[in-house]
Design an enzyme around this catalytic site. Sequence first.
Site, PDB file in Angstrom:
ATOM      1  N   GLY A 141      46.325  42.892  33.043  1.00 40.04           N
ATOM      2  CA  GLY A 141      44.885  43.008  32.819  1.00 40.04           C
ATOM      3  C   GLY A 141      44.354  41.897  31.943  1.00 40.04           C
ATOM      4  O   GLY A 141      44.332  40.729  32.322  1.00 40.04           O
TER       5      GLY A 141
ATOM      6  N   VAL B  59      36.438  44.603  39.939  1.00 42.56           N
ATOM      7  CA  VAL B  59      36.767  43.336  39.284  1.00 42.56           C
ATOM      8  C   VAL B  59      35.772  42.251  39.666  1.00 42.56           C
ATOM      9  O   VAL B  59      35.298  41.487  38.819  1.00 42.56           O
ATOM     10  CB  VAL B  59      38.212  42.894  39.627  1.00 42.56           C
ATOM     11  CG1 VAL B  59      38.521  41.535  38.993  1.00 42.56           C
ATOM     12  CG2 VAL B  59      39.208  43.939  39.141  1.00 42.56           C
TER      13      VAL B  59
ATOM     14  N   GLY C 201      41.121  47.775  34.110  1.00 44.20           N
ATOM     15  CA  GLY C 201      39.692  47.946  33.856  1.00 44.20           C
ATOM     16  C   GLY C 201      38.908  46.741  34.340  1.00 44.20           C
ATOM     17  O   GLY C 201      39.439  45.633  34.447  1.00 44.20           O
TER      18      GLY C 201
ATOM     19  N   LYS D 190      54.852  43.583  39.308  1.00 44.47           N
ATOM     20  CA  LYS D 190      54.488  42.776  38.137  1.00 44.47           C
ATOM     21  C   LYS D 190      55.717  42.140  37.501  1.00 44.47           C
ATOM     22  O   LYS D 190      55.669  40.991  37.042  1.00 44.47           O
ATOM     23  CB  LYS D 190      53.736  43.642  37.135  1.00 44.47           C
ATOM     24  CG  LYS D 190      52.377  44.120  37.631  1.00 44.47           C
ATOM     25  CD  LYS D 190      51.752  45.136  36.705  1.00 44.47           C
ATOM     26  CE  LYS D 190      50.406  45.605  37.234  1.00 44.47           C
ATOM     27  NZ  LYS D 190      49.814  46.680  36.397  1.00 44.47           N
TER      28      LYS D 190
ATOM     29  N   GLU E 257      44.853  56.053  41.007  1.00 45.85           N
ATOM     30  CA  GLU E 257      44.224  56.043  42.323  1.00 45.85           C
ATOM     31  C   GLU E 257      44.327  57.431  42.963  1.00 45.85           C
ATOM     32  O   GLU E 257      45.086  58.289  42.507  1.00 45.85           O
ATOM     33  CB  GLU E 257      44.928  55.011  43.222  1.00 45.85           C
ATOM     34  CG  GLU E 257      44.909  53.591  42.693  1.00 45.85           C
ATOM     35  CD  GLU E 257      43.543  52.947  42.774  1.00 45.85           C
ATOM     36  OE1 GLU E 257      42.680  53.465  43.521  1.00 45.85           O
ATOM     37  OE2 GLU E 257      43.321  51.939  42.077  1.00 45.85           O
TER      38      GLU E 257
ATOM     39  N   LYS F  49      48.301  41.202  42.426  1.00 44.84           N
ATOM     40  CA  LYS F  49      49.731  41.284  42.104  1.00 44.84           C
ATOM     41  C   LYS F  49      50.568  41.555  43.347  1.00 44.84           C
ATOM     42  O   LYS F  49      51.709  41.072  43.448  1.00 44.84           O
ATOM     43  CB  LYS F  49      49.982  42.381  41.072  1.00 44.84           C
ATOM     44  CG  LYS F  49      49.591  43.770  41.534  1.00 44.84           C
ATOM     45  CD  LYS F  49      49.812  44.802  40.477  1.00 44.84           C
ATOM     46  CE  LYS F  49      49.284  46.164  40.946  1.00 44.84           C
ATOM     47  NZ  LYS F  49      47.828  46.181  41.156  1.00 44.84           N
TER      48      LYS F  49
ATOM     49  N   GLY G 158      39.810  57.642  36.108  1.00 37.62           N
ATOM     50  CA  GLY G 158      39.845  56.394  36.863  1.00 37.62           C
ATOM     51  C   GLY G 158      41.053  55.528  36.591  1.00 37.62           C
ATOM     52  O   GLY G 158      41.135  54.390  37.075  1.00 37.62           O
TER      53      GLY G 158
ATOM     54  N   VAL H 237      48.920  40.400  36.333  1.00 37.51           N
ATOM     55  CA  VAL H 237      49.789  41.168  35.439  1.00 37.51           C
ATOM     56  C   VAL H 237      49.099  41.341  34.094  1.00 37.51           C
ATOM     57  O   VAL H 237      48.598  40.376  33.515  1.00 37.51           O
ATOM     58  CB  VAL H 237      51.145  40.460  35.209  1.00 37.51           C
ATOM     59  CG1 VAL H 237      52.036  41.305  34.290  1.00 37.51           C
ATOM     60  CG2 VAL H 237      51.863  40.194  36.522  1.00 37.51           C
TER      61      VAL H 237
END
Length: 430
Positions: free
Chosen positions: A135, A15, A303, A206, A191, A106, A188, A133
Amino acid sequence: MKNEINIGLLGFGVVGSGVAKILENHQEDLRHKLGVPVEIKKVLVKDQHKKRDTALSSDIFTTDLNEILEDPSIDLIVEVIGGTCEAKEAIESSLRAGKGVVTANKDVMAEYGPGLLQLADDNKCDLFYEASVGGGIPLIRTLEDGLASDRISALTGIVNGTTNFILTKMKHDKMSYEDALAEATELGFAEADPSADVDGIDAARKMVILASLAFSTEVLLEDVFVRGLKEIRDGDLELAEQFGYTVKLAGSAKKNSDGIEVAVEPVLFPNSHPLASVNNEFNAVYVYGDAVGETMFYGPGAGSLPTATSVTGDIVAACRNLLMGVNGKRPHAPQYERKVKSDETKLARYFHRIRVRDEIGVLTKLTAIYSSQGASLATVIQHSDKTETDADLIFITHQISRKQHLNIVAELNQTPEVIGLLSHYRVEGE
């Protein structure tokens, strides 16, 4: 009047690098919107000398948070470290230093949000967290501003892209849970340790954030009823399809005079409901307002660039406040006291799949259990097993309380003719 805005970026992972890329590529747009340039002045990383694919100068990277906090030229902190403890401490230190914060975290906001928002108010700083929350979906800004004049009575939605991807593969590609999870990991979306996603914890965090905003009250993680994907049994998705439903791991939050209820669990949506057609890693949230009626917000839930877009949107909002001198002037105290519904006042329809001995009188005995609990049945169907000694009974109730549901489950489990309650789901969206 400031002639530039300088940012301290904490973290340079997926990010963080996305935020840097957007700020670099959109400088002309940002200057047009704000009237001043927005630059990254310092970046906090764990390894200062690691080779990175970025246009940022190597000398702006640092391993010392204090170097950023004590720099008077840095106006705004963007926290994208991830995790909980280190990120929480960094946000607290930034606010105490009088610097506004934008975060995508989050976990921190779900667990410590009220305290951090109060700290921001105390220090006359902004704390924005849109990317925590959904994306790239502007959910939080919509609840705070766009629907501020309305009274939200409920919201329900798909807020975890990993589990939605898995369920999509299981339904449409007939994959097993294990194979779908393996593909999600390879792409991806999941995790290495997917438990927070598949156990519903990520979605629960969230929903805490969304419910707190939607209902202007404090909602705690312990208030959320949580069931994960492991509750889904073999054949459930196919059975749901036969009845015209789609299984989704969904979050829901509802409020009335009895209080609030928040849950994350696999639920059945009618195939005609918009959320039933939300597939793969996409998120969507359905909001019910007294004035606006029903609205749905849809988009990529994760993403690098979708999340970074939300972070950058918060950066623009924080910069505007700084330039106008109104940063830290929006109070965050909840309007209503926390009041959680009891199981007697949580109402829903339920789907029960019960394995029984295929004997005369079993159906009558089981329907009597529902009747004794004051529960009426909308659907009763029997599926005989290949052995011809067992059968599956499918019951779909009319609206009953969660207390009635639990009592029925307890009685079914004590009935000799019942081999097991294989699965049970809330039915939403009708």
